[in-house]
Write an enzyme that holds these catalytic residues in place. Structure first.
Site, mmCIF file in Angstrom:
data_model
loop_
_atom_site.group_PDB
_atom_site.id
_atom_site.type_symbol
_atom_site.label_atom_id
_atom_site.label_comp_id
_atom_site.label_asym_id
_atom_site.label_seq_id
_atom_site.Cartn_x
_atom_site.Cartn_y
_atom_site.Cartn_z
ATOM 1 N N ASN A 1 0.822 -1.216 0.000
ATOM 2 C CA ASN A 1 0.000 0.000 0.000
ATOM 3 C C ASN A 1 0.855 1.264 0.000
ATOM 4 O O ASN A 1 0.373 2.341 0.330
ATOM 5 C CB ASN A 1 -0.892 0.029 1.243
ATOM 6 C CG ASN A 1 -1.871 -1.131 1.255
ATOM 7 O OD1 ASN A 1 -2.362 -1.553 0.213
ATOM 8 N ND2 ASN A 1 -2.141 -1.660 2.432
ATOM 9 N N HIS B 1 -14.607 -2.036 5.086
ATOM 10 C CA HIS B 1 -13.447 -2.721 5.678
ATOM 11 C C HIS B 1 -13.766 -3.317 7.054
ATOM 12 O O HIS B 1 -14.599 -2.797 7.796
ATOM 13 C CB HIS B 1 -12.316 -1.695 5.821
ATOM 14 C CG HIS B 1 -11.013 -2.278 6.244
ATOM 15 N ND1 HIS B 1 -10.530 -2.164 7.521
ATOM 16 C CD2 HIS B 1 -10.087 -2.986 5.545
ATOM 17 C CE1 HIS B 1 -9.349 -2.764 7.598
ATOM 18 N NE2 HIS B 1 -9.057 -3.263 6.412
ATOM 19 N N GLU C 1 -16.479 3.512 2.516
ATOM 20 C CA GLU C 1 -15.110 3.844 2.126
ATOM 21 C C GLU C 1 -15.213 4.756 0.912
ATOM 22 O O GLU C 1 -16.243 4.761 0.226
ATOM 23 C CB GLU C 1 -14.334 2.569 1.744
ATOM 24 C CG GLU C 1 -13.983 1.712 2.931
ATOM 25 C CD GLU C 1 -13.276 0.402 2.537
ATOM 26 O OE1 GLU C 1 -12.428 0.414 1.646
ATOM 27 O OE2 GLU C 1 -13.607 -0.625 3.141
ATOM 28 N N SER D 1 -11.141 -0.996 -0.701
ATOM 29 C CA SER D 1 -9.800 -1.575 -0.624
ATOM 30 C C SER D 1 -9.630 -2.834 -1.445
ATOM 31 O O SER D 1 -8.527 -3.144 -1.875
ATOM 32 C CB SER D 1 -9.437 -1.849 0.828
ATOM 33 O OG SER D 1 -10.436 -2.607 1.462
ATOM 34 N N ASP E 1 -14.374 6.648 5.119
ATOM 35 C CA ASP E 1 -13.024 6.137 5.349
ATOM 36 C C ASP E 1 -12.237 6.322 4.049
ATOM 37 O O ASP E 1 -12.512 5.677 3.043
ATOM 38 C CB ASP E 1 -13.106 4.655 5.739
ATOM 39 C CG ASP E 1 -11.741 4.041 6.000
ATOM 40 O OD1 ASP E 1 -10.733 4.572 5.498
ATOM 41 O OD2 ASP E 1 -11.683 3.014 6.697
ATOM 42 N N HIS F 1 -7.610 4.589 1.442
ATOM 43 C CA HIS F 1 -6.917 4.317 0.180
ATOM 44 C C HIS F 1 -6.918 5.522 -0.763
ATOM 45 O O HIS F 1 -6.442 5.412 -1.887
ATOM 46 C CB HIS F 1 -7.547 3.100 -0.510
ATOM 47 C CG HIS F 1 -7.375 1.864 0.306
ATOM 48 N ND1 HIS F 1 -6.235 1.100 0.280
ATOM 49 C CD2 HIS F 1 -8.170 1.305 1.252
ATOM 50 C CE1 HIS F 1 -6.335 0.109 1.146
ATOM 51 N NE2 HIS F 1 -7.511 0.207 1.751
ATOM 52 N N LYS G 1 -0.552 3.948 4.516
ATOM 53 C CA LYS G 1 -0.541 3.570 3.104
ATOM 54 C C LYS G 1 0.262 4.618 2.319
ATOM 55 O O LYS G 1 1.472 4.585 2.360
ATOM 56 C CB LYS G 1 -1.965 3.368 2.636
ATOM 57 C CG LYS G 1 -2.648 2.299 3.523
ATOM 58 C CD LYS G 1 -4.070 2.020 3.169
ATOM 59 C CE LYS G 1 -4.817 1.294 4.275
ATOM 60 N NZ LYS G 1 -4.266 -0.016 4.638
HETATM 61 N N1 PLP Z 1 -9.692 1.338 6.604
HETATM 62 C C1 PLP Z 1 -9.467 0.722 5.442
HETATM 63 C C2 PLP Z 1 -10.413 0.938 4.317
HETATM 64 C C3 PLP Z 1 -8.341 -0.091 5.269
HETATM 65 O O1 PLP Z 1 -8.114 -0.707 4.118
HETATM 66 C C4 PLP Z 1 -7.456 -0.256 6.359
HETATM 67 C C5 PLP Z 1 -6.217 -1.074 6.260
HETATM 68 O O2 PLP Z 1 -6.069 -2.058 5.719
HETATM 69 C C6 PLP Z 1 -7.760 0.373 7.561
HETATM 70 C C7 PLP Z 1 -8.868 1.171 7.643
HETATM 71 C C8 PLP Z 1 -6.881 0.179 8.758
HETATM 72 O O3 PLP Z 1 -5.855 1.107 8.750
HETATM 73 P P1 PLP Z 1 -4.524 0.841 9.564
HETATM 74 O O4 PLP Z 1 -3.692 -0.070 8.736
HETATM 75 O O5 PLP Z 1 -3.941 2.203 9.749
HETATM 76 O O6 PLP Z 1 -4.940 0.222 10.863
#
Ligand code: PLP
Length: 396
Positions: free
Chosen positions: A48, A140, A184, A188, A213, A216, A247
């Site tokens: 990422n 996610h 999101e 992802s 969220d 990405h 990321k």
């Molecule tokens: N939100 C989404 C959409 C993600 O893809 C991820 C990580 O894979 C996270 C949150 C979690 O983030 P972090 O890796 O900072 O815990």
């Protein structure tokens, strides 16, 4: 009586038999979007590090060049020594939140330890019994866990189905106190994007709360790399915008942009903010260092976009099933074991590709998730569609 170990062992056997076992592999970082595994270099299509910052030797060296007697503890200290509300809040915390505030919204930024912490801490703090959460089906796991920890009722609407969401809002809004729409911005596992403008209109119409969220999308989308809400011109309408630093920012941590009242409320009530040690100064300093650079990275954002467009076209030309419109390019394979075999074949050809399997994605939709970074060249990627098509034929 079976012991816990026997029970776990039996469950593990089932996981292995379904080709769903996960393993820890030891990878080394290399430049130009590569990783090293057992002395061999691979093009990393599973990471990422979207802007290629994590393995940029000059950048990392410039960061550590700031290390001296004076900065050693305050800016490069390895441990925060406590929760942010106890002894773990340092000048770098304030500077990072101020820096993000200048980009996003004055005084309305709160930094969490990770995206996972943010997502499991925000919804339980805000959404109570008598409230409703309407969440995209493909949200996610961290968002799902946050919903589970909240006392609100949760309904998941079909992926990107705005009509269904509108119907749910029309039917249910009046029966609940607060209603949260959770999504999101770039998904992802599918790499597709949300029409945030549409969600913003629904949120206004039904007086709901919009939670986005942008894990990405930060760093990659929008003129300054602030995310998809910036690109779609709806930053002011999103009530809770979560970005992560793990990321494109090549660091660790996350932030939420919200109103000042919500910021104050979250730092008083969000358990994953309160009951955990803060990020160490060295991690926060890296984020501050990167913060100055991200808004200027227009060329890198364009490069990732062009690579992704080229790859999608190539995949389609080879009859492969892809989708989305971002730097995350899925290739649908189907069965989990087949996806693993295809990924293994690509590895022997120098591409670090992982098969994404249930429960991360729905059963029967195992896929390769190809994620691109700004430091890759088209020459690296050009053979990939043909190689995937051949691997699928060979390993079917
Ligand atoms: N939100 C989404 C959409 C993600 O893809 C991820 C990580 O894979 C996270 C949150 C979690 O983030 P972090 O890796 O900072 O815990």
């Amino acid at each position: 009586m079976t012991t816990l170990e026997q029970q776990a062992g039996e469950r593990l056997d089932k996981i292995r038999a379904q080709e769903l076992a996960r393993y820890l592999l030891e990878l080394g970082l290399a430049e130009a979007g590569r990783v090293v595994y057992q002395d061999r270099e691979y093009l990393n299509l599973a990471g990422n590090d979207y802007l290629g910052l994590a393995a940029d030797r000059d950048l990392v060296a410039a960061f550590y060049n700031q290390l001296n007697e004076q900065t050693l503890l305050a800016r490069f200290g390895p441990g925060a020594t406590g929760s942010r509300l106890m002894t773990g809040n340092h000048e770098v915390n304030r500077e990072l939140e101020e820096g993000l505030s200048r980009l996003y919204a004055p005084g309305r930024v709160l930094v969490f330890n990770s995206g996972y912490h943010a997502n499991i801490g925000i919804l339980p703090a805000l959404a109570k019994k008598g409230d409703l959460i309407l969440a995209d089906k493909l949200c996610h796991a961290s968002l799902i866990d946050g919903m589970r920890l909240s006392r609100a009722r949760v309904v998941r609407y079909p992926h990107l189905d705005y009509e269904r969401l509108a119907t749910l809002l029309a039917e249910k809004r009046k029966h609940y106190g607060q209603v949260f729409i959770v999504t999101e911005s770039i998904f992802s596992m599918d790499g597709d994007t949300t029409d945030l403008g549409r969600l913003a209109r629904l949120k206004e119409k039904f007086q709901a709360v919009l939670y986005v969220d942008e894990a990405h999308a930060v760093g990659l989308r929008g003129r300054q790399g602030l995310g998809l809400a910036e690109e779609q011109g709806v930053m002011d309408t999103v009530d809770l915008l979560v970005g992560t630093f793990g990321k494109a920012w090549a660091g660790q941590g996350a932030f939420v942009i919200c109103s000042q009242v919500l910021r104050e409320y979250l730092l008083n009530t969000s358990r994953s903010f309160i009951f955990t040690t803060g990020l160490p100064p060295v991690s926060l300093s890296w984020l501050l260092f990167v913060l100055e650079k991200i808004p200027e990275m227009t060329r890198q954002r364009r490069q990732v976009r062009q690579l992704a467009d080229g790859l999608r076209t190539g995949l389609q030309e080879h009859g492969l099933q892809t989708g989305g419109s971002s730097h995350i390019v899925p290739v649908l394979i189907g069965a989990a074991d087949f996806a693993v075999r295809v990924a293994d074949t690509l590895r022997t050809q120098g591409f670090w590709v992982t098969a994404v399997r249930p429960p991360t994605v729905p059963a029967g939709t195992a896929r390769l998730r190809l994620s691109l970074t700004a430091v890759m060249d088209w020459e690296n990627l050009a053979p990939l569609p043909r190689l995937i098509a051949e691997a699928m034929e060979m390993r079917a």
